[in-house]
Scaffold this active site. Structure first.
Site, PDB file in Angstrom:
ATOM      1  N   HIS A 118     -10.930  -1.785   4.909  1.00 31.88           N
ATOM      2  CA  HIS A 118     -11.370  -1.328   3.243  1.00 31.88           C
ATOM      3  C   HIS A 118     -11.665  -2.606   2.566  1.00 31.88           C
ATOM      4  O   HIS A 118     -12.302  -2.250   1.513  1.00 31.88           O
ATOM      5  CB  HIS A 118      -9.795  -1.094   2.485  1.00 31.88           C
ATOM      6  CG  HIS A 118      -8.886   0.008   2.327  1.00 31.88           C
ATOM      7  ND1 HIS A 118      -9.532   0.441   0.998  1.00 31.88           N
ATOM      8  CD2 HIS A 118      -8.739   0.689   3.104  1.00 31.88           C
ATOM      9  CE1 HIS A 118      -8.778   2.382   1.494  1.00 31.88           C
ATOM     10  NE2 HIS A 118      -8.414   2.022   2.142  1.00 31.88           N
ATOM     11  N   HIS A 156       1.152  -1.560   0.243  1.00 35.38           N
ATOM     12  CA  HIS A 156      -0.004  -0.140  -0.029  1.00 35.38           C
ATOM     13  C   HIS A 156       0.858   1.532  -0.038  1.00 35.38           C
ATOM     14  O   HIS A 156       0.746   2.258  -0.583  1.00 35.38           O
ATOM     15  CB  HIS A 156      -0.708   0.075   1.170  1.00 35.38           C
ATOM     16  CG  HIS A 156      -1.497   1.299   1.133  1.00 35.38           C
ATOM     17  ND1 HIS A 156      -1.820   2.223   2.512  1.00 35.38           N
ATOM     18  CD2 HIS A 156      -3.406   1.208   0.455  1.00 35.38           C
ATOM     19  CE1 HIS A 156      -2.822   2.809   1.707  1.00 35.38           C
ATOM     20  NE2 HIS A 156      -3.792   2.728   0.915  1.00 35.38           N
ATOM     21  N   HIS A 182      -7.799  -1.030  -4.663  1.00 39.49           N
ATOM     22  CA  HIS A 182      -8.071  -1.573  -3.425  1.00 39.49           C
ATOM     23  C   HIS A 182      -8.255  -3.113  -3.067  1.00 39.49           C
ATOM     24  O   HIS A 182      -8.127  -4.296  -2.639  1.00 39.49           O
ATOM     25  CB  HIS A 182      -8.662  -0.293  -2.294  1.00 39.49           C
ATOM     26  CG  HIS A 182      -7.669   0.118  -1.688  1.00 39.49           C
ATOM     27  ND1 HIS A 182      -6.886   1.368  -2.979  1.00 39.49           N
ATOM     28  CD2 HIS A 182      -6.858   0.831  -1.163  1.00 39.49           C
ATOM     29  CE1 HIS A 182      -6.753   2.679  -2.377  1.00 39.49           C
ATOM     30  NE2 HIS A 182      -6.531   1.558  -1.453  1.00 39.49           N
ATOM     31  N   PHE A 191      -1.381   6.629   5.613  1.00 36.72           N
ATOM     32  CA  PHE A 191      -0.948   6.034   4.376  1.00 36.72           C
ATOM     33  C   PHE A 191       0.301   5.585   4.454  1.00 36.72           C
ATOM     34  O   PHE A 191      -0.492   4.255   4.194  1.00 36.72           O
ATOM     35  CB  PHE A 191      -1.489   6.720   2.915  1.00 36.72           C
ATOM     36  CG  PHE A 191      -2.580   6.968   2.713  1.00 36.72           C
ATOM     37  CD1 PHE A 191      -3.955   6.782   3.092  1.00 36.72           C
ATOM     38  CD2 PHE A 191      -2.903   8.352   1.704  1.00 36.72           C
ATOM     39  CE1 PHE A 191      -5.426   6.766   3.032  1.00 36.72           C
ATOM     40  CE2 PHE A 191      -4.545   8.458   1.362  1.00 36.72           C
ATOM     41  CZ  PHE A 191      -5.474   7.721   2.273  1.00 36.72           C
ATOM     42  N   HIS A 218     -14.370   6.926   3.788  1.00 28.35           N
ATOM     43  CA  HIS A 218     -12.908   6.607   4.135  1.00 28.35           C
ATOM     44  C   HIS A 218     -11.872   7.146   4.043  1.00 28.35           C
ATOM     45  O   HIS A 218     -11.037   6.710   5.218  1.00 28.35           O
ATOM     46  CB  HIS A 218     -12.403   5.932   1.946  1.00 28.35           C
ATOM     47  CG  HIS A 218     -10.538   5.740   2.003  1.00 28.35           C
ATOM     48  ND1 HIS A 218      -9.824   6.578   1.352  1.00 28.35           N
ATOM     49  CD2 HIS A 218     -10.063   4.654   2.574  1.00 28.35           C
ATOM     50  CE1 HIS A 218      -9.122   6.166   1.424  1.00 28.35           C
ATOM     51  NE2 HIS A 218      -8.896   5.125   2.235  1.00 28.35           N
ATOM     52  N   HIS A 268      -4.022   6.797  -5.382  1.00 31.53           N
ATOM     53  CA  HIS A 268      -5.715   8.083  -4.265  1.00 31.53           C
ATOM     54  C   HIS A 268      -5.826   8.918  -5.311  1.00 31.53           C
ATOM     55  O   HIS A 268      -5.117   9.409  -6.014  1.00 31.53           O
ATOM     56  CB  HIS A 268      -4.796   7.599  -2.694  1.00 31.53           C
ATOM     57  CG  HIS A 268      -4.969   7.251  -2.281  1.00 31.53           C
ATOM     58  ND1 HIS A 268      -3.900   6.240  -2.268  1.00 31.53           N
ATOM     59  CD2 HIS A 268      -5.819   6.216  -1.457  1.00 31.53           C
ATOM     60  CE1 HIS A 268      -4.148   5.141  -0.833  1.00 31.53           C
ATOM     61  NE2 HIS A 268      -4.709   5.218  -0.767  1.00 31.53           N
ATOM     62  N   HIS A 319     -10.054   6.627   8.563  1.00 28.97           N
ATOM     63  CA  HIS A 319      -8.023   6.125   8.246  1.00 28.97           C
ATOM     64  C   HIS A 319      -8.232   7.062   9.944  1.00 28.97           C
ATOM     65  O   HIS A 319      -6.861   6.955  10.512  1.00 28.97           O
ATOM     66  CB  HIS A 319      -7.984   6.543   7.661  1.00 28.97           C
ATOM     67  CG  HIS A 319      -7.340   5.523   5.913  1.00 28.97           C
ATOM     68  ND1 HIS A 319      -6.622   5.074   6.194  1.00 28.97           N
ATOM     69  CD2 HIS A 319      -7.753   5.452   5.142  1.00 28.97           C
ATOM     70  CE1 HIS A 319      -5.937   3.855   5.877  1.00 28.97           C
ATOM     71  NE2 HIS A 319      -7.158   4.232   4.806  1.00 28.97           N
TER      72      HIS A 319
END
Length: 439
Positions: free
Chosen positions: A205, A19, A49, A192, A171, A40, A175
């Site tokens: 996810h 990732h 993803h 990230f 999303h 992203h 996070h």
């Protein structure tokens, strides 16, 4: 089960790094060595993803000798799932990660609109707020594939062309809500580069991926996958369970049945949580029609570009001057475009966008005047690819058809747009605001 060495591509450490590699400047698109590849903030978000989870799941199933193994999804979109799942919060479990926000352990309810501050809601208010957030992102702001998936991102383009609604919220806030505020970059989930180190990332996810499947089921006629050959042909490299390096393309992952999984059919309570209009918004919509209001808003428009240190208001002319028919609205969505958004990639940032809100501070959690939000999840950049600098530049697109109907503003020549910083005040710049018609 015997632990794998860290240099085995199937190891948890290696999988967590995948990732990071695809979102923090490790790679450049083939043929464009000076450009950073970023999965992203574009139409690559959902398919990347999905591919990532697919191979991660196959690896886990192979290692435990169970080819039927499936990653659980954390259904934070329903009241019963709005807490961190217990299996991830048991300190004796390998699914526990100490680098999480301790304030948000159960029984704390998640805030799907989190902006770094703890909301002052009762549990019932938080649930109602979350459901209205889900309706806004999945229904109001996602009427077409081009809006749901995010902006086109083709070979040679600069990264961060523009996220889709679900990538922004829930999303991004999930996070940041999970990450440890005592770490320099809210590691693990709050950044990230490190988020793959938390097992909860994969459950989060999985539910994001589920939203793709759910969205397609909401309206089979309009909610379809993209057909652009550049999207369908986009590809990624992953190690499979053998382990062998393989290439997979977006067109290969559109049907979850082909990938040997389908999501459990569970209730969607947010489908009935359409936001409501405040009385103040109706008064403001009427006042926009007066010459005095139009002159005042024209003066405000001179503020852009602006750094968002406090709320900023701008009058935006609509591309249509009269109420459109149902057929016209179905064929072309009126879209609010906020472009030239600049922010340091290491900054957790969020700003809300209101339309015709006389007093944005008085708009409740389900206020119809809230058009949408921009969220930046921090992601460190240290791999040396791409152009110098730590900033990103992107665009936010917000569907307006349903909102203008509810605000009774379809006949107005212009609307007032208010940008309100919530997190990272003074660290986000906005270049322009306009409204366009979009298929």
């Amino acid at each position: 089960m015997k632990a794998l060495p860290a240099d085995d591509p199937r190891s948890f450490a290696a999988q967590a790094s995948v990732h990071c590699a695809y979102c923090d400047g490790s790679y450049s698109p083939e043929g464009f060595p000076g450009v950073e590849l970023q999965v992203h903030n574009s139409w690559l978000f959902f398919p990347f993803h999905r591919c990532y989870l697919y191979f991660f799941e196959r690896i886990l199933g192979s290692l435990i000798g169970d080819p039927s193994f499936a990653i659980p999804f954390w259904n934070w979109d329903a009241p019963d799932g709005m807490r961190m799942p217990a299996m991830y919060t048991d300190r004796s479990s390998q699914l526990f990660d100490p680098r999480r926000d301790g304030r948000h352990a159960p029984p704390k309810l998640i805030d799907l609109d989190y902006s770094g501050r703890e909301p002052r809601f009762t549990d019932n208010q938080q649930i109602d707020h979350n459901l209205r957030v889900m309706y806004r992102q999945m229904v109001s702001l996602s009427p077409t594939p081009s809006l749901f998936f995010g902006s086109a991102y083709r070979a040679g383009d600069e990264p961060n062309q523009g996220p889709g609604p679900v990538e922004n919220i829930p999303h991004g806030p999930v996070h940041i809500w999970c990450g440890d505020p005592n770490q320099p970059g809210r590691e693990d989930m709050g950044n990230f580069y490190s988020s793959g180190n938390d097992p909860l990332f994969y459950a989060h996810h999985a539910n994001i991926d589920r939203m793709w499947s759910v969205w397609k089921g909401l309206d089979a006629r309009r909610h379809t996958d993209l057909t652009d050959p550049d999207w369908l042909g986009a590809s990624f490299l992953f190690y499979d369970e053998t382990p062998k390096l393989v290439r997979i393309r977006v067109r290969d992952v559109l049907d979850t049945g082909v990938l040997r999984y389908r999501y459990q059919d569970v209730p969607l309570p947010w489908r009935a949580a359409r936001p409501t209009v405040t009385a103040a918004a109706t008064r403001r919509a009427d006042s926009l029609l007066t010459p005095a209001a139009q002159a005042a808003d024209a003066k405000k428009a001179g503020k852009l570009p602006i750094t968002l240190e406090e709320a900023a208001s701008v009058a935006v002319k609509r591309p249509v001057a009269a109420r459109r028919s149902k057929a016209e609205k179905a064929s072309r969505e009126e879209v609010l475009v906020i472009d030239g958004i600049e922010v340091d990639r290491d900054v957790a940032a969020k700003f809300d966008v209101f339309v015709n809100a006389e007093d944005h501070a008085a708009v409740g959690s389900g206020g119809r005047e809230l058009a949408g939000s921009f969220v930046n999840v921090p992601h460190r950049h240290g791999h040396g690819h791409g152009k110098k600098g730590r900033g990103i530049k992107t665009t936010l697109r917000l569907a307006l058809n349903e909102q203008l109907e509810d605000l009774k503003a379809e006949g107005d020549e212009s609307v007032e747009v208010i940008l309100v910083p919530r997190q990272g005040k003074g660290k986000v710049k906005v270049g322009g605001v306009r409204i366009e018609l979009m298929h």
